[in-house]
Design an enzyme around this catalytic site. Structure first.
Site, PDB file in Angstrom:
ATOM      1  N   ARG A   1      -0.059   6.458  20.184  1.00  0.00           N
ATOM      2  CA  ARG A   1      -0.500   7.548  19.307  1.00  0.00           C
ATOM      3  C   ARG A   1      -1.412   8.490  20.087  1.00  0.00           C
ATOM      4  NH1 ARG A   1       1.508   6.082  14.558  1.00  0.00           N
ATOM      5  NH2 ARG A   1       1.632   3.858  14.056  1.00  0.00           N
TER       6      ARG A   1
ATOM      7  N   GLU B   1     -12.428   6.378   6.825  1.00  0.00           N
ATOM      8  CA  GLU B   1     -11.425   6.816   7.790  1.00  0.00           C
ATOM      9  C   GLU B   1     -10.947   8.188   7.321  1.00  0.00           C
ATOM     10  OE1 GLU B   1      -9.110   3.285   9.789  1.00  0.00           O
ATOM     11  OE2 GLU B   1      -8.806   3.191   7.634  1.00  0.00           O
ATOM     12  N   ALA B   2     -10.447   8.983   8.274  1.00  0.00           N
ATOM     13  CA  ALA B   2      -9.960  10.319   7.916  1.00  0.00           C
ATOM     14  C   ALA B   2      -8.876  10.240   6.832  1.00  0.00           C
ATOM     15  CB  ALA B   2      -9.428  11.028   9.155  1.00  0.00           C
ATOM     16  N   ASN B   3      -8.145   9.110   6.779  1.00  0.00           N
ATOM     17  CA  ASN B   3      -7.059   8.961   5.793  1.00  0.00           C
ATOM     18  C   ASN B   3      -7.550   8.750   4.353  1.00  0.00           C
ATOM     19  OD1 ASN B   3      -7.795   6.236   5.469  1.00  0.00           O
ATOM     20  ND2 ASN B   3      -6.317   5.522   6.975  1.00  0.00           N
TER      21      ASN B   3
ATOM     22  N   ASP C   1      -1.613   1.566  -3.565  1.00  0.00           N
ATOM     23  CA  ASP C   1      -2.383   0.456  -4.159  1.00  0.00           C
ATOM     24  C   ASP C   1      -3.802   0.887  -4.516  1.00  0.00           C
ATOM     25  OD1 ASP C   1      -3.192   0.644  -1.510  1.00  0.00           O
ATOM     26  OD2 ASP C   1      -3.459  -1.516  -1.246  1.00  0.00           O
TER      27      ASP C   1
ATOM     28  N   ASP D   1      -3.372   6.442  -2.947  1.00  0.00           N
ATOM     29  CA  ASP D   1      -2.190   5.876  -2.296  1.00  0.00           C
ATOM     30  C   ASP D   1      -1.600   4.807  -3.220  1.00  0.00           C
ATOM     31  OD1 ASP D   1      -4.077   3.880  -1.936  1.00  0.00           O
ATOM     32  OD2 ASP D   1      -3.312   3.283   0.016  1.00  0.00           O
TER      33      ASP D   1
ATOM     34  N   THR E   1       1.265  -1.786  15.443  1.00  0.00           N
ATOM     35  CA  THR E   1       2.432  -2.415  14.813  1.00  0.00           C
ATOM     36  C   THR E   1       3.766  -2.173  15.519  1.00  0.00           C
ATOM     37  OG1 THR E   1       2.475  -0.472  13.393  1.00  0.00           O
ATOM     38  CG2 THR E   1       1.501  -2.476  12.469  1.00  0.00           C
TER      39      THR E   1
ATOM     40  N   ARG F   1      -3.959   5.932  22.106  1.00  0.00           N
ATOM     41  CA  ARG F   1      -4.167   4.513  21.811  1.00  0.00           C
ATOM     42  C   ARG F   1      -2.837   3.881  21.416  1.00  0.00           C
ATOM     43  NH1 ARG F   1      -4.386   4.022  16.119  1.00  0.00           N
ATOM     44  NH2 ARG F   1      -5.087   1.866  16.287  1.00  0.00           N
TER      45      ARG F   1
ATOM     46  N   SER G   1       0.803  -1.220   0.000  1.00  0.00           N
ATOM     47  CA  SER G   1       0.000   0.000   0.000  1.00  0.00           C
ATOM     48  C   SER G   1       0.842   1.278   0.000  1.00  0.00           C
ATOM     49  CB  SER G   1      -0.951  -0.044   1.206  1.00  0.00           C
ATOM     50  OG  SER G   1      -1.865   1.004   1.148  1.00  0.00           O
TER      51      SER G   1
END
Length: 541
Positions: free
Chosen positions: A506, A370-372, A278, A276, A501, A497, A64
């Site tokens: 964060r 999602e915000a992304n 992918d 992005d 990974t 949170r 990705s």
């Protein structure tokens, strides 16, 4: 099962010493040279999964938005969804097994998951444009073949295209034809029908600049271009011919750095967007007359789509239930606008596409982003049947026309997964139909200033959260301190949170001004550092 062949082939894809990987939301991802054994074993697992569900499954080779040196793999379930959580565990076990344990672990998976060895297995495989992807996808094919599975190699495809193919195959092509042409035809036909209805149809050309992250999106958009109506002119940048994948470009770069990608010159008020690597995420942006950069992220995309669908559902006059699903990262202004102005229910779930997708399935119409910039819209079977019936049979002109627009939206949206190509066409159609400029879209609401930070910790597991990750329950006393800090600022909120990974925590904050959002973020990061075992020097403002 031919264990001799398994042993022989497995030795050709040896596991490097000391490599341990975890199958997460994004599947496996790491440096490409550490993945050969993982790909071979995911080929094996795909065969077992296919036999267990008696359907075709998918393997997508991609990392990705990660750097070009990385690669990864995701398995796709029969209806184009992500791999079932219980199988993520099997994937992790299989990837980390020593050579000599492979046979034992495969036998255990077959017992636990009631895999019928005598069923046929069928796997669709696709890959992105990374230099390592072709060889790695061959390793996966070795794994499929050694267990006697059938496979179809789609070669270079976007991640959402592979999800789409798998869904088409398992719905006996009710969802669409399981070919690239089938995908292009279905989407472009729905898009062309929608554009026809727009007030300025035929007169003005709609220009859109697209940053393709030097990835697969550029290849597939070029293939699709002949299918587009002539009103739409797309201009591709970062098409992969000159620069490295995701390097200083792509949706993730633009969202994180809040600035345009390299290699795309923006004139004031031009509509631009970024995919992005992918092509499963998209964000829009523009520069205003003063040269100021404006980002339009997943929250604003969800809002635009919700406004449009809500109007249509009201016109159709049927009591179909619509809701928007967000995560804690959604900007507070978007949540407030949706709930208070648009009067659409909003549900907050844990971070990760699978949680959003799962929640959105509970409604007649579920919008999630999602915000992304990763997201889509799900229509329940009942809602889809009703809408298609009204589009055909409704006597009242206005109702029937609204149902026809909804029907084309259903066909244009890739319901299996977030899809940058499909989402882009949905947005372009809505802007055209509503006669909106990119600035008018942006002005629907104003984002609250926010800040994202991360703090290195010795062990991320000391942080535990509840309420869709909005409140911390461990370590003790952390949430009380955050609550006290939040009270100091207007319109503020903050949450912490653990990363999925790496050993970092964060931190996200919002407040009435950027200065206050930054100050709050710094204070929260110091609190996390002291209470959750921060590593290295304390955070600096």
């Amino acid at each position: 099962m031919d264990y001799e062949a398994l042993k022989k082939y497995s030795a050709l894809h040896p596991k490097p010493a000391g490599v341990t990987l975890q199958y997460g939301t994004a599947g496996f991802r790491t440096k490409a040279e550490q993945l050969d054994h993982v790909m071979f074993r995911m080929g094996l697992l795909a065969v077992l999964r296919s036999k267990a569900v008696v359907s075709t499954v998918g393997i997508m080779v991609t990392a990705s938005h990660n750097p070009e040196e990385d690669n990864g793999v995701k398995l796709v379930d029969p209806l184009g969804e992500m791999l079932h959580p219980s199988w993520e565990e099997y994937a992790t076990q299989l990837a980390n097994a020593e050579e000599r344990e492979l046979q034992k672990i495969i036998t255990e998976i077959c017992q636990k998951a009631a895999v019928n060895q005598h069923k046929d297995a069928s796997v669709f495989i696709g890959r992105d444009t990374r230099p390592s992807s072709e060889k790695l996808s061959q390793s996966a094919i070795d794994g499929i073949s050694v267990l006697g599975g059938q496979y179809h190699d789609y070669g270079l495809v976007t991640t959402p295209q592979l999800h789409y193919m798998v869904c088409c195959r398992n719905t006996q092509e009710q969802y669409g034809k399981a070919t690239l042409e089938g995908y292009y035809e279905k989407l472009s036909k729905a898009f062309t029908e929608l554009i026809k209805q727009s007030p300025k149809s035929g007169e003005s050309q709609r220009h859109l600049k697209i940053d393709c992250a030097n990835g697969i999106g550029a290849l597939k958009l070029s293939e699709m271009e002949p299918y587009f109506p002539k009103e739409v002119l797309i201009h591709l940048y970062n098409d992969g011919t000159k620069e490295k994948l995701n390097h200083l470009c792509g949706a993730d770069f633009v969202k994180i750095h809040q600035k345009p990608p390299r290699g795309l010159d923006m004139k004031p008020n031009e509509r631009c967007c970024s995919f992005d690597g992918d092509a499963d995420r998209i964000v829009y942006y523009y520069k205003d007359a003063t040269g100021h950069f404006h980002l339009i992220d997943g929250d604003k995309i969800a809002t635009l789509i919700s406004i449009f669908l809500k109007e249509l559902l009201a016109k159709v006059g049927h009591t179909l239930k619509m809701a928007v699903v967000q995560t804690a990262y959604a900007n507070g202004s978007s949540t407030r606008y949706l709930e208070e102005t648009l009067k659409v229910p909003v549900h907050c779930v844990k971070t990760g596409v699978k949680h959003l997708h799962h929640k959105a399935q509970e409604f007649d119409v579920g919008v999630y982003f999602e915000a992304n910039g990763h997201g889509t819209v799900l229509f329940s079977k009942a809602a889809e049947t009703k809408i298609r019936q009204l589009a055909k049979e409704e006597k009242d002109d206005e109702k029937r026309e609204a149902a026809q627009v909804l029907e084309n939206m259903i066909d244009l949206i890739n319901q299996t997964v977030g899809d940058a190509v499909s989402d882009m066409l949905v947005i372009e159609a809505i802007l055209a139909l509503k006669g909106l400029t990119v600035q008018q879209w942006d002005a629907i609401y104003t984002d609250l200033p926010n800040r994202l930070l991360k703090v290195q910790v010795a062990d991320r597991r000391v942080i535990d959260t509840t309420d869709a990750e909005r409140r911390a329950v461990a370590p003790l006393g952390l949430q009380e301190k955050i609550d006290a800090l939040v009270k100091k600022y207007r319109l503020s909120r903050a949450f912490v949170r653990p990363s999925g990974t790496e050993d970092v925590v964060r931190i996200y904050t919002e407040a009435d001004t950027q200065e206050n959002a930054d100050a709050l973020a710094h204070e929260v990061s110091l609190t996390v550092y002291h209470l959750a075992g921060g590593r290295g020097a304390p955070p600096q403002p």
